[in-house]
Design an enzyme around this catalytic site. Structure first.
Site, mmCIF file in Angstrom:
data_model
loop_
_atom_site.group_PDB
_atom_site.id
_atom_site.type_symbol
_atom_site.label_atom_id
_atom_site.label_comp_id
_atom_site.label_asym_id
_atom_site.label_seq_id
_atom_site.Cartn_x
_atom_site.Cartn_y
_atom_site.Cartn_z
ATOM 1 N N HIS A 146 9.214 0.286 7.265
ATOM 2 C CA HIS A 146 7.768 0.170 7.033
ATOM 3 C C HIS A 146 7.172 -0.907 7.941
ATOM 4 O O HIS A 146 6.136 -0.711 8.568
ATOM 5 C CB HIS A 146 7.466 -0.256 5.588
ATOM 6 C CG HIS A 146 7.804 0.748 4.533
ATOM 7 N ND1 HIS A 146 8.550 0.433 3.429
ATOM 8 C CD2 HIS A 146 7.492 2.051 4.402
ATOM 9 C CE1 HIS A 146 8.663 1.490 2.644
ATOM 10 N NE2 HIS A 146 8.045 2.495 3.219
ATOM 11 N N SER B 126 13.027 3.153 0.827
ATOM 12 C CA SER B 126 13.015 2.188 -0.280
ATOM 13 C C SER B 126 14.063 2.580 -1.321
ATOM 14 O O SER B 126 14.754 1.716 -1.881
ATOM 15 C CB SER B 126 11.640 2.148 -0.945
ATOM 16 O OG SER B 126 10.654 1.766 -0.030
HETATM 17 P P1 ADP Z 1 5.203 7.521 0.291
HETATM 18 O O1 ADP Z 1 5.508 7.572 -1.154
HETATM 19 O O2 ADP Z 1 3.742 7.670 0.614
HETATM 20 O O3 ADP Z 1 6.076 8.388 1.178
HETATM 21 P P2 ADP Z 1 6.660 5.246 1.255
HETATM 22 O O4 ADP Z 1 6.458 3.836 0.819
HETATM 23 O O5 ADP Z 1 7.955 5.870 0.988
HETATM 24 O O6 ADP Z 1 5.457 6.021 0.626
HETATM 25 O O7 ADP Z 1 6.359 5.359 2.809
HETATM 26 C C1 ADP Z 1 5.146 4.946 3.386
HETATM 27 C C2 ADP Z 1 5.107 5.359 4.851
HETATM 28 O O8 ADP Z 1 6.151 4.725 5.575
HETATM 29 C C3 ADP Z 1 5.324 6.854 5.067
HETATM 30 O O9 ADP Z 1 4.548 7.253 6.171
HETATM 31 C C4 ADP Z 1 6.789 6.950 5.402
HETATM 32 O O10 ADP Z 1 7.069 8.095 6.186
HETATM 33 C C5 ADP Z 1 6.966 5.686 6.213
HETATM 34 N N1 ADP Z 1 8.342 5.228 6.213
HETATM 35 C C6 ADP Z 1 9.161 5.038 5.165
HETATM 36 N N2 ADP Z 1 10.377 4.596 5.571
HETATM 37 C C7 ADP Z 1 10.304 4.519 6.928
HETATM 38 C C8 ADP Z 1 11.232 4.157 7.954
HETATM 39 N N3 ADP Z 1 12.482 3.821 7.672
HETATM 40 N N4 ADP Z 1 10.807 4.204 9.233
HETATM 41 C C9 ADP Z 1 9.549 4.583 9.514
HETATM 42 N N5 ADP Z 1 8.639 4.936 8.614
HETATM 43 C C10 ADP Z 1 8.997 4.912 7.331
#
Ligand code: ADP
Length: 160
Positions: free
Chosen positions: A18, A129
């Site tokens: 993130h 996460s």
């Molecule tokens: P959501 O429930 O909206 O998917 P997340 O907190 O899981 O929320 O993810 C928020 C954003 O961060 C999303 O666009 C997701 O694709 C991106 N994301 C999550 N993990 C990674 C990662 N390891 N690398 C790049 N982007 C990520």
């Protein structure tokens, strides 16, 4: 008008994946609002306030990054703050279908707000996460995967 982008997500908790997306978005856009979407359907480990504090600590060196939370539709939040763009991260093809669906729906709701995708760095392509929580729960080493403040917070959660 200053170009504001929204980076929405659950961030339960924020990972280095993130953080990489937020940092890169902050280089392109003048202002980045990270918004914790408070989706009651998801069972979260950290409260919204805890997640907010962790993101604020992890992004404190970026003066153009602000952290907020929202209960409603993401696109309503984006309109309210005057965002020109939504930025999402893409890890693998498995993310693609879901993201395409959400982006198409958001375009129906507001065609003036563009969605941009940033591809994750290779070393974070497996990172989520949920996987971090799973590893932390069983005492595995997560120091390369999350900011140190998150590592500490997870240790405290699972020590109880
Ligand atoms: P959501 O429930 O909206 O998917 P997340 O907190 O899981 O929320 O993810 C928020 C954003 O961060 C999303 O666009 C997701 O694709 C991106 N994301 C999550 N993990 C990674 C990662 N390891 N690398 C790049 N982007 C990520």
């Amino acid at each position: 008008m200053s170009k504001l982008a929204v980076v929405p997500g659950s961030f339960d908790p924020i990972t280095n994946g993130h953080l990489d997306i937020i940092t890169r978005a902050a280089k392109v856009f003048e202002q980045v609002n990270v918004v914790i979407m408070n989706n009651s359907a998801k069972n979260s480990l950290f409260t919204v306030e805890e997640r907010k504090a962790l993101i604020e600590e992890a992004t404190k060196k970026h003066s153009n990054v602000k952290v907020e939370s929202s209960d409603g539709l993401m696109i309503d939040y984006a309109e309210k703050v005057g965002a020109v763009a939504v930025v999402r991260g893409l890890r693998a093809v498995t993310d693609f279908e879901y993201e395409m669906q959400i982006t198409s729906m958001n375009r129906v709701l507001d065609e003036n707000i563009e969605t941009f995708f940033i591809m994750t760095k290779n070393q974070y392509s497996f990172l989520s996460s949920s996987i971090v929580k799973e590893v932390a729960k069983y005492g595995g080493n997560i120091s390369e995967l999350v900011p140190s403040v998150v590592e500490q917070a997870l240790r405290e959660k699972f020590a109880r």
